[in-house]
Design a protein around this motif. Structure first.
Motif, short mmCIF file in Angstrom:
data_model
loop_
_atom_site.label_atom_id
_atom_site.label_comp_id
_atom_site.label_asym_id
_atom_site.label_seq_id
_atom_site.Cartn_x
_atom_site.Cartn_y
_atom_site.Cartn_z
N TYR A 1 0.83 -1.21 0.00
CA TYR A 1 0.00 0.00 0.00
C TYR A 1 0.87 1.27 0.00
N GLY A 2 0.45 2.22 -0.83
CA GLY A 2 1.14 3.51 -0.85
C GLY A 2 1.66 3.90 -2.20
N PHE A 3 1.68 2.95 -3.14
CA PHE A 3 2.17 3.25 -4.49
C PHE A 3 0.99 3.73 -5.32
N ALA A 4 1.07 4.97 -5.81
CA ALA A 4 -0.04 5.55 -6.57
C ALA A 4 0.47 6.07 -7.90
N VAL A 5 -0.35 5.94 -8.94
CA VAL A 5 0.04 6.42 -10.28
C VAL A 5 -1.11 7.23 -10.87
N ARG A 6 -0.77 8.10 -11.82
CA ARG A 6 -1.78 8.92 -12.48
C ARG A 6 -2.08 8.43 -13.89
N SER A 7 -1.21 7.56 -14.42
CA SER A 7 -1.43 7.11 -15.80
C SER A 7 -0.72 5.78 -16.03
N SER A 8 -1.12 5.15 -17.14
CA SER A 8 -0.46 3.91 -17.53
C SER A 8 1.02 4.18 -17.84
N GLY A 9 1.29 5.35 -18.43
CA GLY A 9 2.68 5.71 -18.76
C GLY A 9 3.54 5.82 -17.51
N GLU A 10 2.99 6.43 -16.48
CA GLU A 10 3.74 6.57 -15.23
C GLU A 10 4.00 5.19 -14.61
N ALA A 11 2.98 4.34 -14.66
CA ALA A 11 3.13 2.98 -14.12
C ALA A 11 4.23 2.24 -14.88
N MET A 12 4.22 2.39 -16.19
CA MET A 12 5.21 1.71 -17.04
C MET A 12 6.62 2.20 -16.69
N ALA A 13 6.75 3.51 -16.51
CA ALA A 13 8.07 4.08 -16.23
C ALA A 13 8.63 3.53 -14.91
N LYS A 14 7.75 3.27 -13.95
CA LYS A 14 8.22 2.82 -12.64
C LYS A 14 8.33 1.29 -12.51
N CYS A 15 7.58 0.58 -13.32
CA CYS A 15 7.51 -0.88 -13.13
C CYS A 15 8.14 -1.69 -14.25
#
Lengths: 59, 209
Positions: B67-81
């Motif tokens: 808990y605590g990982f938040a994203v605003r877009s699929s692109g942001e998620a991709m960049a981090k994961c």
């Protein structure tokens, strides 16, 4: 009023939510500090420190 | 608007309509929508996410994100994961029918917690705390019996207890619960709590391999 087993179940659920699972690099749960579940809040800090030390030991 | 990430899933239909599905390469993240001005430490939000997590697990196994990982877009998620995607895909395919269960056991013996005032360095204090946690042990015969319940990983969580994370087939959950009842009868003096099923948590975490 919830019985003891329900409370235990909720505590376990929250414990797993906050202290288990994959940690995405660089994403610390600092904002959770405001939650008035002090035990869990403390647990988070200890868990992250523990994970940090484990990571350091592996290097 | 942003989404608190709940887990990583193999298929979109494993997520919708329980949660928001956020594409992540071949995979999907499940997310709970959160207003920008709502703190992640909000108790109601925490409980809502916990409930969604349980409902998602009823549909299919997923990898839990703490808990605590938040994203605003699929692109942001991709960049981090991105570096994790292939490993996650492999784990999800391999453990599609598995869940985790947790056996939390009271320590048979432990060392006293260190006192902060005894250490001049914060790092040394944290290291001493870690050493105390690692020194915690449970009754050896109990540990042996619990380890026979399935594929397990023992984890030192604190100075008073140890945890055994069990990887269990979905259709084997009742068998593990029955084994837990047997443990209670065989070791009436060892306090423990068997809980689950949970998503992939320990078995998806590099730190516990």
């Amino acid at each position: 009023m919830p019985d003891q087993s329900q409370e235990l179940s909720l505590l376990e659920t929250l414990d797993h939510l906050l202290d288990r699972g994959v940690v995405i690099a660089g994403e610390a749960v600092i904002s959770i500090g405001d939650v008035d579940l002090l035990y869990l809040g403390l647990n988070i800090v200890l868990a992250n420190v523990d994970a940090l030390i484990r990571t350091t030991e592996r290097r | 608007m942003r989404a608190v990430v709940i887990g990583v899933h193999l298929r979109r239909e494993d997520i919708e309509p329980v949660a928001e599905a956020i594409p992540l390469g071949e995979l999907f993240l499940s997310g709970a929508a959160v207003a920008d001005d709502q703190p992640l430490g909000d108790r109601e939000l925490l409980l809502r996410v916990a409930q969604m997590r349980a409902r998602l697990l009823e549909r299919a196994t997923f990898i839990a994100i703490r808990y605590g990982f938040a994203v605003r877009s699929s692109g942001e998620a991709m960049a981090k994961c991105a570096p994790q995607i292939e490993r996650w895909r492999r784990l999800l395919a391999q453990h599609r029918d598995d869940v985790e269960m947790t056996l939390k056991v009271a320590a048979a013996s432990s060392q006293p917690r260190p006192e902060r005032k005894d250490f001049s360095s914060g790092a040394d204090y944290l290291r001493a705390l870690h050493d105390v946690t690692r020194a915690t042990v449970v009754e050896p015969r109990f540990r042996e019996a619990a380890s026979r319940m399935g594929n397990c990983r023992w984890i030192h969580r604190d100075d008073r207890s140890l945890e055994c994370a069990l990887l269990v087939r979905r259709d084997g959950v009742d068998r593990v619960r029955a084994a837990g009842e047997q443990l209670k009868r065989d070791f009436p003096d060892v306090p423990f709590l068997l809980s689950g099923p949970w998503p992939l948590e320990v078995f998806a975490d590099d730190d516990h391999q």
